[in-house]
Design a protein around this motif. Structure first.
Motif, PDB file in Angstrom:
ATOM      1  N   VAL A   1       0.849  -1.174   0.000  1.00 54.56           N
ATOM      2  CA  VAL A   1       0.000   0.000   0.000  1.00 54.56           C
ATOM      3  C   VAL A   1       0.894   1.236   0.000  1.00 54.56           C
ATOM      4  O   VAL A   1       1.769   1.369   0.847  1.00 54.56           O
ATOM      5  CB  VAL A   1      -0.925   0.013   1.244  1.00 54.56           C
ATOM      6  N   GLN A   2       0.685   2.139  -0.935  1.00 53.23           N
ATOM      7  CA  GLN A   2       1.456   3.377  -1.045  1.00 53.23           C
ATOM      8  C   GLN A   2       0.585   4.535  -0.602  1.00 53.23           C
ATOM      9  O   GLN A   2      -0.578   4.628  -1.002  1.00 53.23           O
ATOM     10  CB  GLN A   2       1.910   3.578  -2.497  1.00 53.23           C
ATOM     11  N   THR A   3       1.128   5.442   0.221  1.00 51.79           N
ATOM     12  CA  THR A   3       0.376   6.617   0.670  1.00 51.79           C
ATOM     13  C   THR A   3       1.092   7.880   0.227  1.00 51.79           C
ATOM     14  O   THR A   3       2.287   7.863  -0.056  1.00 51.79           O
ATOM     15  CB  THR A   3       0.238   6.644   2.205  1.00 51.79           C
ATOM     16  N   VAL A   4       0.349   8.957   0.212  1.00 55.72           N
ATOM     17  CA  VAL A   4       0.946  10.246  -0.140  1.00 55.72           C
ATOM     18  C   VAL A   4       1.835  10.731   0.996  1.00 55.72           C
ATOM     19  O   VAL A   4       2.913  11.261   0.786  1.00 55.72           O
ATOM     20  CB  VAL A   4      -0.169  11.278  -0.438  1.00 55.72           C
ATOM     21  N   ILE A   5       1.380  10.519   2.231  1.00 54.01           N
ATOM     22  CA  ILE A   5       2.136  10.930   3.413  1.00 54.01           C
ATOM     23  C   ILE A   5       2.644   9.666   4.097  1.00 54.01           C
ATOM     24  O   ILE A   5       1.853   8.800   4.453  1.00 54.01           O
ATOM     25  CB  ILE A   5       1.245  11.731   4.377  1.00 54.01           C
ATOM     26  N   PRO A   6       3.957   9.543   4.294  1.00 55.04           N
ATOM     27  CA  PRO A   6       4.465   8.337   4.938  1.00 55.04           C
ATOM     28  C   PRO A   6       4.024   8.274   6.398  1.00 55.04           C
ATOM     29  O   PRO A   6       4.074   9.263   7.115  1.00 55.04           O
ATOM     30  CB  PRO A   6       5.986   8.481   4.837  1.00 55.04           C
ATOM     31  N   LEU A   7       3.563   7.126   6.813  1.00 56.98           N
ATOM     32  CA  LEU A   7       3.092   6.937   8.180  1.00 56.98           C
ATOM     33  C   LEU A   7       4.093   6.152   9.001  1.00 56.98           C
ATOM     34  O   LEU A   7       3.744   5.491   9.948  1.00 56.98           O
ATOM     35  CB  LEU A   7       1.741   6.207   8.183  1.00 56.98           C
ATOM     36  N   GLY A   8       5.346   6.223   8.652  1.00 55.43           N
ATOM     37  CA  GLY A   8       6.376   5.515   9.394  1.00 55.43           C
ATOM     38  C   GLY A   8       7.355   6.485  10.008  1.00 55.43           C
ATOM     39  O   GLY A   8       7.052   7.655  10.218  1.00 55.43           O
ATOM     40  N   PHE A   9       8.539   5.992  10.301  1.00 59.24           N
ATOM     41  CA  PHE A   9       9.571   6.811  10.942  1.00 59.24           C
ATOM     42  C   PHE A   9      10.802   6.825  10.043  1.00 59.24           C
ATOM     43  O   PHE A   9      11.861   6.346  10.432  1.00 59.24           O
ATOM     44  CB  PHE A   9       9.904   6.241  12.319  1.00 59.24           C
ATOM     45  N   GLY A  10      10.681   7.309   8.843  1.00 58.93           N
ATOM     46  CA  GLY A  10      11.808   7.318   7.910  1.00 58.93           C
ATOM     47  C   GLY A  10      11.990   5.953   7.281  1.00 58.93           C
ATOM     48  O   GLY A  10      11.145   5.465   6.560  1.00 58.93           O
ATOM     49  N   ASP A  11      13.131   5.270   7.597  1.00 53.60           N
ATOM     50  CA  ASP A  11      13.382   3.963   6.987  1.00 53.60           C
ATOM     51  C   ASP A  11      12.647   2.835   7.700  1.00 53.60           C
ATOM     52  O   ASP A  11      12.672   1.713   7.244  1.00 53.60           O
ATOM     53  CB  ASP A  11      14.855   3.560   7.032  1.00 53.60           C
ATOM     54  N   VAL A  12      12.027   3.131   8.848  1.00 52.80           N
ATOM     55  CA  VAL A  12      11.343   2.086   9.610  1.00 52.80           C
ATOM     56  C   VAL A  12       9.838   2.314   9.506  1.00 52.80           C
ATOM     57  O   VAL A  12       9.278   3.150  10.203  1.00 52.80           O
ATOM     58  CB  VAL A  12      11.786   2.110  11.088  1.00 52.80           C
ATOM     59  N   PRO A  13       9.174   1.575   8.630  1.00 52.92           N
ATOM     60  CA  PRO A  13       7.733   1.789   8.487  1.00 52.92           C
ATOM     61  C   PRO A  13       6.945   1.147   9.641  1.00 52.92           C
ATOM     62  O   PRO A  13       7.437   0.240  10.316  1.00 52.92           O
ATOM     63  CB  PRO A  13       7.404   1.081   7.168  1.00 52.92           C
ATOM     64  N   ALA A  14       5.763   1.675   9.860  1.00 50.26           N
ATOM     65  CA  ALA A  14       4.877   1.093  10.868  1.00 50.26           C
ATOM     66  C   ALA A  14       4.449  -0.293  10.384  1.00 50.26           C
ATOM     67  O   ALA A  14       4.013  -0.456   9.257  1.00 50.26           O
ATOM     68  CB  ALA A  14       3.666   1.993  11.070  1.00 50.26           C
ATOM     69  N   GLN A  15       4.572  -1.288  11.279  1.00 47.22           N
ATOM     70  CA  GLN A  15       4.260  -2.657  10.871  1.00 47.22           C
ATOM     71  C   GLN A  15       3.016  -3.206  11.549  1.00 47.22           C
ATOM     72  O   GLN A  15       2.264  -3.948  10.944  1.00 47.22           O
ATOM     73  CB  GLN A  15       5.457  -3.569  11.157  1.00 47.22           C
ATOM     74  N   THR A  16       2.796  -2.827  12.786  1.00 43.64           N
ATOM     75  CA  THR A  16       1.621  -3.351  13.492  1.00 43.64           C
ATOM     76  C   THR A  16       0.493  -2.344  13.409  1.00 43.64           C
ATOM     77  O   THR A  16       0.694  -1.172  13.076  1.00 43.64           O
ATOM     78  CB  THR A  16       1.942  -3.633  14.973  1.00 43.64           C
ATOM     79  N   SER A  17      -0.676  -2.815  13.741  1.00 44.94           N
ATOM     80  CA  SER A  17      -1.854  -1.950  13.718  1.00 44.94           C
ATOM     81  C   SER A  17      -1.714  -0.795  14.708  1.00 44.94           C
ATOM     82  O   SER A  17      -2.055   0.343  14.403  1.00 44.94           O
ATOM     83  CB  SER A  17      -3.104  -2.781  14.039  1.00 44.94           C
ATOM     84  N   SER A  18      -1.186  -1.071  15.889  1.00 44.78           N
ATOM     85  CA  SER A  18      -1.035  -0.006  16.889  1.00 44.78           C
ATOM     86  C   SER A  18      -0.014   1.032  16.439  1.00 44.78           C
ATOM     87  O   SER A  18      -0.173   2.230  16.686  1.00 44.78           O
ATOM     88  CB  SER A  18      -0.667  -0.584  18.257  1.00 44.78           C
ATOM     89  N   GLN A  19       1.029   0.616  15.758  1.00 46.59           N
ATOM     90  CA  GLN A  19       2.013   1.565  15.229  1.00 46.59           C
ATOM     91  C   GLN A  19       1.386   2.448  14.149  1.00 46.59           C
ATOM     92  O   GLN A  19       1.646   3.649  14.093  1.00 46.59           O
ATOM     93  CB  GLN A  19       3.219   0.823  14.660  1.00 46.59           C
ATOM     94  N   ARG A  20       0.560   1.850  13.314  1.00 47.94           N
ATOM     95  CA  ARG A  20      -0.119   2.628  12.271  1.00 47.94           C
ATOM     96  C   ARG A  20      -1.082   3.640  12.893  1.00 47.94           C
ATOM     97  O   ARG A  20      -1.168   4.779  12.438  1.00 47.94           O
ATOM     98  CB  ARG A  20      -0.854   1.700  11.316  1.00 47.94           C
ATOM     99  N   TRP A  21      -1.822   3.208  13.915  1.00 46.86           N
ATOM    100  CA  TRP A  21      -2.740   4.136  14.596  1.00 46.86           C
ATOM    101  C   TRP A  21      -1.969   5.278  15.247  1.00 46.86           C
ATOM    102  O   TRP A  21      -2.380   6.436  15.195  1.00 46.86           O
ATOM    103  CB  TRP A  21      -3.596   3.408  15.634  1.00 46.86           C
ATOM    104  N   PHE A  22      -0.850   4.961  15.885  1.00 45.39           N
ATOM    105  CA  PHE A  22      -0.035   6.009  16.511  1.00 45.39           C
ATOM    106  C   PHE A  22       0.483   6.987  15.466  1.00 45.39           C
ATOM    107  O   PHE A  22       0.414   8.211  15.655  1.00 45.39           O
ATOM    108  CB  PHE A  22       1.141   5.378  17.269  1.00 45.39           C
ATOM    109  N   ALA A  23       1.001   6.463  14.362  1.00 45.70           N
ATOM    110  CA  ALA A  23       1.521   7.323  13.301  1.00 45.70           C
ATOM    111  C   ALA A  23       0.413   8.184  12.703  1.00 45.70           C
ATOM    112  O   ALA A  23       0.613   9.379  12.423  1.00 45.70           O
ATOM    113  CB  ALA A  23       2.188   6.479  12.218  1.00 45.70           C
ATOM    114  N   THR A  24      -0.769   7.598  12.519  1.00 40.52           N
ATOM    115  CA  THR A  24      -1.901   8.356  11.977  1.00 40.52           C
ATOM    116  C   THR A  24      -2.331   9.457  12.949  1.00 40.52           C
ATOM    117  O   THR A  24      -2.588  10.596  12.539  1.00 40.52           O
ATOM    118  CB  THR A  24      -3.089   7.412  11.685  1.00 40.52           C
ATOM    119  N   ALA A  25      -2.379   9.149  14.238  1.00 38.42           N
ATOM    120  CA  ALA A  25      -2.746  10.154  15.241  1.00 38.42           C
ATOM    121  C   ALA A  25      -1.719  11.282  15.282  1.00 38.42           C
ATOM    122  O   ALA A  25      -2.072  12.461  15.361  1.00 38.42           O
ATOM    123  CB  ALA A  25      -2.881   9.498  16.618  1.00 38.42           C
TER     124      ALA A  25
END
Length: 108
Positions: A1-25
């Protein structure tokens, strides 16, 4: 899945659901903070303009009252009022004299 705004931490993308929710928040909080900052800056600039306009209008009103009380003819009073309006349009209420007054004489 590609997004316009990266929801990770640079080279370390969010992998779990809770990490994705945190990044989205965090992303949404950043947007809210940015919008609020822009709003506050715009309001502060508008208030500054209103203060300047109010001060200029007060001075024009004082001059008008003085001319009326001293019995100057209506045409002359209208010319002076038009001069004040033209000065406001030309300078936005910023007085060259008031701006330069604090400077040393050699810099004026």
């Amino acid at each position: 899945v590609q997004t316009v705004i990266p929801l990770g931490f640079g080279d370390v993308p969010a992998q779990t659901s809770s990490q994705r929710w945190f990044a989205t928040a965090a992303l949404l909080l950043g947007v809210v903070v940015l919008v609020r900052t822009i709003h506050d800056l715009a309001r502060a600039m508008a208030q500054g303009a209103d203060l300047s306009r109010g001060s200029f209008a007060l001075q024009a009103s004082k001059v008008s009252q003085y001319l009326t009380l001293r019995g100057f003819p209506g045409g002359f009073r209208e010319d002076v009022a038009e001069l004040y309006h033209e000065e406001w349009r030309a300078t936005g209420g910023v007085s060259d004299l008031a701006t330069l007054q604090p400077l040393p004489v050699s810099l004026r």
